[in-house]
Write a protein that holds these residues in place. Structure first.
Motif, PDB file in Angstrom:
ATOM      1  N   PRO A 168     -70.737 -33.698  10.870  1.00 47.39           N
ATOM      2  CA  PRO A 168     -71.724 -33.138  10.367  1.00 47.39           C
ATOM      3  C   PRO A 168     -72.646 -34.397   9.714  1.00 47.39           C
ATOM      4  O   PRO A 168     -72.354 -35.375   9.549  1.00 47.39           O
ATOM      5  N   TYR A 169     -73.743 -34.321   9.862  1.00 46.90           N
ATOM      6  CA  TYR A 169     -75.064 -35.134   9.571  1.00 46.90           C
ATOM      7  C   TYR A 169     -75.481 -35.096   8.179  1.00 46.90           C
ATOM      8  O   TYR A 169     -75.653 -36.026   7.216  1.00 46.90           O
ATOM      9  N   GLN A 170     -76.236 -33.893   8.085  1.00 50.78           N
ATOM     10  CA  GLN A 170     -76.971 -33.552   6.976  1.00 50.78           C
ATOM     11  C   GLN A 170     -76.980 -32.106   6.512  1.00 50.78           C
ATOM     12  O   GLN A 170     -77.285 -31.424   7.532  1.00 50.78           O
ATOM     13  N   ILE A 171     -77.372 -31.755   5.165  1.00 52.61           N
ATOM     14  CA  ILE A 171     -77.629 -30.489   4.673  1.00 52.61           C
ATOM     15  C   ILE A 171     -79.108 -30.064   4.461  1.00 52.61           C
ATOM     16  O   ILE A 171     -79.810 -30.872   3.709  1.00 52.61           O
ATOM     17  N   HIS A 172     -79.574 -29.083   5.166  1.00 53.38           N
ATOM     18  CA  HIS A 172     -81.080 -28.681   4.869  1.00 53.38           C
ATOM     19  C   HIS A 172     -81.213 -27.673   3.985  1.00 53.38           C
ATOM     20  O   HIS A 172     -80.308 -26.722   4.240  1.00 53.38           O
ATOM     21  N   GLU A 173     -82.052 -27.433   3.121  1.00 53.72           N
ATOM     22  CA  GLU A 173     -82.237 -26.256   2.316  1.00 53.72           C
ATOM     23  C   GLU A 173     -83.800 -26.009   2.144  1.00 53.72           C
ATOM     24  O   GLU A 173     -84.417 -26.816   1.704  1.00 53.72           O
TER      25      GLU A 173
ATOM     26  N   THR B 226     -79.942 -52.370  -1.615  1.00 53.59           N
ATOM     27  CA  THR B 226     -80.498 -51.698  -2.729  1.00 53.59           C
ATOM     28  C   THR B 226     -80.460 -50.164  -2.665  1.00 53.59           C
ATOM     29  O   THR B 226     -80.368 -49.870  -1.526  1.00 53.59           O
ATOM     30  N   LYS B 227     -81.086 -49.527  -3.722  1.00 48.06           N
ATOM     31  CA  LYS B 227     -81.555 -48.122  -3.449  1.00 48.06           C
ATOM     32  C   LYS B 227     -82.771 -48.406  -2.656  1.00 48.06           C
ATOM     33  O   LYS B 227     -83.314 -49.311  -2.418  1.00 48.06           O
ATOM     34  N   MET B 228     -82.975 -47.223  -1.864  1.00 50.69           N
ATOM     35  CA  MET B 228     -83.911 -46.903  -0.940  1.00 50.69           C
ATOM     36  C   MET B 228     -85.345 -46.803  -1.275  1.00 50.69           C
ATOM     37  O   MET B 228     -85.434 -46.553  -2.678  1.00 50.69           O
ATOM     38  N   ALA B 229     -86.001 -45.903  -0.806  1.00 51.36           N
ATOM     39  CA  ALA B 229     -87.406 -45.442  -1.070  1.00 51.36           C
ATOM     40  C   ALA B 229     -87.480 -44.300  -1.742  1.00 51.36           C
ATOM     41  O   ALA B 229     -88.192 -44.223  -2.585  1.00 51.36           O
ATOM     42  N   GLN B 230     -86.197 -43.632  -1.667  1.00 56.68           N
ATOM     43  CA  GLN B 230     -86.224 -42.432  -2.368  1.00 56.68           C
ATOM     44  C   GLN B 230     -87.304 -41.444  -2.112  1.00 56.68           C
ATOM     45  O   GLN B 230     -87.727 -40.582  -3.093  1.00 56.68           O
ATOM     46  N   LEU B 231     -87.820 -41.412  -0.900  1.00 47.90           N
ATOM     47  CA  LEU B 231     -88.752 -40.234  -0.463  1.00 47.90           C
ATOM     48  C   LEU B 231     -87.905 -38.927  -0.461  1.00 47.90           C
ATOM     49  O   LEU B 231     -86.730 -38.668   0.082  1.00 47.90           O
ATOM     50  N   LEU B 232     -88.592 -37.929  -0.905  1.00 43.06           N
ATOM     51  CA  LEU B 232     -88.168 -36.742  -1.099  1.00 43.06           C
ATOM     52  C   LEU B 232     -87.958 -35.742   0.095  1.00 43.06           C
ATOM     53  O   LEU B 232     -89.156 -35.358   0.809  1.00 43.06           O
ATOM     54  N   GLY B 233     -86.811 -35.446   0.593  1.00 42.20           N
ATOM     55  CA  GLY B 233     -86.679 -34.025   1.834  1.00 42.20           C
ATOM     56  C   GLY B 233     -87.452 -34.342   2.985  1.00 42.20           C
ATOM     57  O   GLY B 233     -87.839 -35.574   3.342  1.00 42.20           O
TER      58      GLY B 233
ATOM     59  N   LEU C 289     -83.016 -32.323   1.176  1.00 39.78           N
ATOM     60  CA  LEU C 289     -81.949 -32.690   2.231  1.00 39.78           C
ATOM     61  C   LEU C 289     -80.907 -33.372   1.181  1.00 39.78           C
ATOM     62  O   LEU C 289     -81.005 -34.025   0.250  1.00 39.78           O
ATOM     63  N   TYR C 290     -79.595 -33.216   1.623  1.00 37.36           N
ATOM     64  CA  TYR C 290     -78.243 -33.629   1.096  1.00 37.36           C
ATOM     65  C   TYR C 290     -77.539 -34.247   2.137  1.00 37.36           C
ATOM     66  O   TYR C 290     -77.415 -33.948   3.110  1.00 37.36           O
ATOM     67  N   ASN C 291     -76.671 -35.146   1.838  1.00 40.23           N
ATOM     68  CA  ASN C 291     -75.463 -35.542   2.406  1.00 40.23           C
ATOM     69  C   ASN C 291     -74.570 -34.602   2.594  1.00 40.23           C
ATOM     70  O   ASN C 291     -74.558 -33.548   1.856  1.00 40.23           O
ATOM     71  N   THR C 292     -73.523 -34.752   3.372  1.00 41.27           N
ATOM     72  CA  THR C 292     -72.554 -33.761   3.718  1.00 41.27           C
ATOM     73  C   THR C 292     -71.526 -33.594   2.542  1.00 41.27           C
ATOM     74  O   THR C 292     -71.059 -32.509   2.481  1.00 41.27           O
ATOM     75  N   ASN C 293     -71.675 -34.579   1.458  1.00 47.55           N
ATOM     76  CA  ASN C 293     -70.835 -34.309   0.481  1.00 47.55           C
ATOM     77  C   ASN C 293     -71.691 -33.557  -0.766  1.00 47.55           C
ATOM     78  O   ASN C 293     -71.046 -33.537  -1.914  1.00 47.55           O
TER      79      ASN C 293
ATOM     80  N   GLN D   4     -80.877 -39.567  -4.042  1.00 46.97           N
ATOM     81  CA  GLN D   4     -79.620 -40.091  -4.822  1.00 46.97           C
ATOM     82  C   GLN D   4     -78.765 -41.079  -4.141  1.00 46.97           C
ATOM     83  O   GLN D   4     -77.984 -41.585  -4.644  1.00 46.97           O
ATOM     84  N   PHE D   5     -78.952 -41.106  -3.044  1.00 49.84           N
ATOM     85  CA  PHE D   5     -77.954 -41.873  -2.255  1.00 49.84           C
ATOM     86  C   PHE D   5     -77.830 -43.618  -2.792  1.00 49.84           C
ATOM     87  O   PHE D   5     -78.831 -44.140  -2.663  1.00 49.84           O
ATOM     88  N   ILE D   6     -76.522 -43.879  -2.727  1.00 51.13           N
ATOM     89  CA  ILE D   6     -76.106 -45.267  -3.042  1.00 51.13           C
ATOM     90  C   ILE D   6     -75.460 -45.841  -2.121  1.00 51.13           C
ATOM     91  O   ILE D   6     -74.367 -45.207  -1.410  1.00 51.13           O
ATOM     92  N   PRO D   7     -75.999 -47.159  -1.478  1.00 49.26           N
ATOM     93  CA  PRO D   7     -75.035 -47.907  -0.523  1.00 49.26           C
ATOM     94  C   PRO D   7     -73.644 -48.142  -1.123  1.00 49.26           C
ATOM     95  O   PRO D   7     -73.319 -48.162  -2.069  1.00 49.26           O
ATOM     96  N   ARG D   8     -72.804 -48.242  -0.126  1.00 49.31           N
ATOM     97  CA  ARG D   8     -71.486 -48.485  -0.553  1.00 49.31           C
ATOM     98  C   ARG D   8     -71.020 -49.854  -1.199  1.00 49.31           C
ATOM     99  O   ARG D   8     -70.515 -49.973  -2.092  1.00 49.31           O
ATOM    100  N   ILE D   9     -71.973 -50.725  -0.381  1.00 46.04           N
ATOM    101  CA  ILE D   9     -72.177 -52.089  -0.996  1.00 46.04           C
ATOM    102  C   ILE D   9     -73.418 -52.578  -1.584  1.00 46.04           C
ATOM    103  O   ILE D   9     -74.530 -52.451  -0.992  1.00 46.04           O
ATOM    104  N   LYS D  10     -73.578 -52.468  -2.884  1.00 44.55           N
ATOM    105  CA  LYS D  10     -75.040 -52.461  -3.439  1.00 44.55           C
ATOM    106  C   LYS D  10     -75.343 -53.768  -3.679  1.00 44.55           C
ATOM    107  O   LYS D  10     -74.553 -54.388  -4.430  1.00 44.55           O
ATOM    108  N   THR D  11     -76.475 -54.211  -3.536  1.00 41.49           N
ATOM    109  CA  THR D  11     -76.946 -55.681  -3.801  1.00 41.49           C
ATOM    110  C   THR D  11     -78.160 -55.263  -4.965  1.00 41.49           C
ATOM    111  O   THR D  11     -78.829 -54.093  -4.964  1.00 41.49           O
ATOM    112  N   LYS D  12     -78.654 -56.332  -5.589  1.00 36.97           N
ATOM    113  CA  LYS D  12     -79.912 -56.140  -6.096  1.00 36.97           C
ATOM    114  C   LYS D  12     -81.202 -56.275  -6.044  1.00 36.97           C
ATOM    115  O   LYS D  12     -81.848 -55.944  -6.391  1.00 36.97           O
TER     116      LYS D  12
END
Length: 401
Positions: A275-280, A339-346, A367-371, A377-385
């Protein structure tokens, strides 16, 4: 003579009516498309019905095309959404974010601070630093500029509204210089900035090299919308098959791209479909009561790379870049760092106004992650400042293997 003058008056009267009808038609179409299809009203303070009332009054005074373009631009800003764009702007329009933004601004206790500085841009040679408090721009108080530009439909802007306009104002206008006044370590400094400018422009879609004792490094040069990457990226990975790991740098993908390119990148690192991503599609449910929601599948490409892969992201990883990073988080061999990304919506859809020919692109699918986590709201597994810290961190991780 009187008849001649009368005909002239009638002609100009009809011309004005026709011109006004032209603007009204486009105005109503724009407002209604957004009403029906825009996917993120539930996350906005915006009262879209009030937006129509407010700008209908302004519409009555419009005589020229540029005035109408500005009106649509102002309506767009009522949604404070960086993924909502127009194909036209004016000399005094704000520049695009994140494309034309070279420092990321955050708000704390109604004060505004530089939270990150874009690596590879001339701003790193200025005296601005992370942690500086922004006091003024072009000799006008920063908060005063904000208040003048806040949406008319929102009486008590929350931090998301403030943050959007703080970054928009920091990016600046096309026809204005930028002179930023900050408080830095207790001292007041005023620093002149050119527009956001890369130190070195790349003419290639990808840059490929070996770093740090046999680690492959692929930089995506803001080319996720170029279908030539579909062929070039797998070739680059094939060249790196004997490396001990691959780093994919998505920190300069502010313009987004398309799903075909995204799949050509991720497909080189899997052996079977996942699975890649969920669309709504929110608008369908809003208009007809029918929910459209589906899972998109990622398929493998030939000769996959199955050793560790590290994906670098930043505040300037936008849209499809964010989708790629999120997709990699579902691949067992991949680690997303940054870091967090640009957080552009959908996901966006585009339409063109029939009379003014203004093309507008707006988020029409969530758009959603498969979880189930929304992409923004995605956060990298290894987060930097910071953007600068990210590269150092990934090299540290590889050395610790």
């Amino acid at each position: 003579m009187k008849k001649y003058l009368l005909l002239i008056l009638v002609f100009f009267s009809l011309f004005n009516v026709t011109s006004q009808n032209k603007y009204e038609q486009d105005f109503n179409y724009f407002w209604n498309v957004v009403r029906v299809e825009y996917a993120y009203f539930d996350q906005k303070q915006t009262d879209w019905k009030q937006v129509k009332e407010i700008y209908s009054e302004r519409l009555k005074t419009i005589k020229k095309d540029w005035e109408f373009t500005y009106l649509i631009e102002l309506m767009k800003h009522e949604l404070y959404d960086s993924h909502f764009t127009l194909n036209k702007n004016l000399a005094f329009s704000f520049r695009l974010i994140p494309n034309d933004l070279d420092a990321y601004i955050t708000v704390k206790n109604n004060r505004y601070f530089i939270d990150d500085i874009r690596q590879g841009y001339t701003i790193i040679n200025s005296k601005l630093k992370i942690g500086d408090e922004i006091l003024a721009i072009n000799n006008e108080g920063f908060k005063d500029v904000l208040k003048r530009n806040f949406p008319k439909s929102i009486t008590n802007p929350n931090n998301e509204v403030k943050k959007y306009f703080a970054n928009l104002i920091f990016a600046g206008k096309h026809n204005e210089p930028r002179k930023i006044t900050v408080r830095q370590n207790g001292k007041i400094k005023t620093i002149a900035l050119e527009k956001a400018t890369p130190i070195k422009k790349s003419n290639t879609l990808l840059d490929v090299k070996i770093v740090n004792n046999n680690v492959g490094y692929i930089t995506i040069n803001n080319s996720l919308g170029n279908n030539n990457v579909i062929k070039e990226f797998p070739k680059a990975v094939n060249q790196l098959q004997t490396t001990k790991a691959i780093i994919i740098d998505l920190r300069n993908t502010h313009s987004g791209g398309n799903t075909d390119v995204a799949k050509a990148i991720m497909g080189k690192f899997i052996e079977k479909e996942i699975p890649y991503q969920i669309h709504e599609r929110v608008g369908l449910e809003r208009e007809f009561g029918v929910k459209r929601k589906y899972i998109e599948i990622l398929s493998p490409l030939k000769n996959p790379y199955l050793k560790p892969v590290y994906v670098l992201v930043s505040r300037w990883t936008g849209s499809v870049g964010e989708a790629v990073a999120q997709g990699f988080s579902n691949i067992k061999t991949a680690t997303v760092v940054g870091t967090k990304m640009a957080q552009l919506l959908g996901a966006i859809n585009c339409r063109t106004l029939a009379n003014s020919k203004i093309r507008f692109c707006y988020p029409f699918e969530k758009l959603y992650n498969t979880n189930g986590v929304p992409r923004e709201q995605f956060i990298p597994r290894i987060k930097t400042k910071t953007d600068k810290e990210t590269f150092t961190k990934v090299i540290q991780l590889i050395n610790e293997q």
